[in-house]
Scaffold this active site. Structure first.
Site, short mmCIF file in Angstrom:
data_model
loop_
_atom_site.label_atom_id
_atom_site.label_comp_id
_atom_site.label_asym_id
_atom_site.label_seq_id
_atom_site.Cartn_x
_atom_site.Cartn_y
_atom_site.Cartn_z
NE ARG A 34 42.84 -18.21 30.91
CZ ARG A 34 43.13 -17.46 32.09
NH1 ARG A 34 42.96 -16.52 32.39
NH2 ARG A 34 44.24 -18.07 32.62
CG ASN A 52 40.42 -20.16 32.82
OD1 ASN A 52 40.29 -20.35 31.57
ND2 ASN A 52 41.45 -20.26 33.54
#
Length: 106
Positions: A34, A52
């Protein structure tokens, strides 16, 4: 006299602006995916988010010029060092202009 095309807030022709929804699977959680995706998207001047998912994947929505989005999609097929991408599903959509930055969401 009008030029016959509209510009978005970023100065690009609106017709060149797109939105892409990605689901990235593999070893993509706990490896900095990320944060690396955030850096990549910002370098390309894109807006949207990355997060996520409960099933162990990473989901990403980005908007911007199609050429820059394609660079981000290519990067997502590789991912950061330490990760291992097994699949990237892509869904190309119409540009909405709803984002003003790119960020990590939870």
């Amino acid at each position: 006299m009008a030029s016959g095309f509209q510009l978005c807030a970023f100065g690009f022709k609106l017709e060149n602006m797109k939105r892409v929804l990605l689901k990235i699977t593999g070893r993509v959680q706990g490896v900095g995916f990320r944060y690396s995706a955030l850096d990549e998207a910002r370098q390309f001047g894109l807006t949207g988010w990355v997060r996520n998912t409960p099933d162990g994947a990473v989901e990403l929505v980005a908007e911007g010029p199609e050429e820059q989005l394609r660079h981000l999609v290519s990067w997502c097929h590789l991912g950061p060092p330490g990760g291992r991408v097994t699949d990237v599903s892509e869904q190309w959509l119409a540009y909405t202009g709803e984002f003003d930055s790119f960020r990590i969401t939870y």
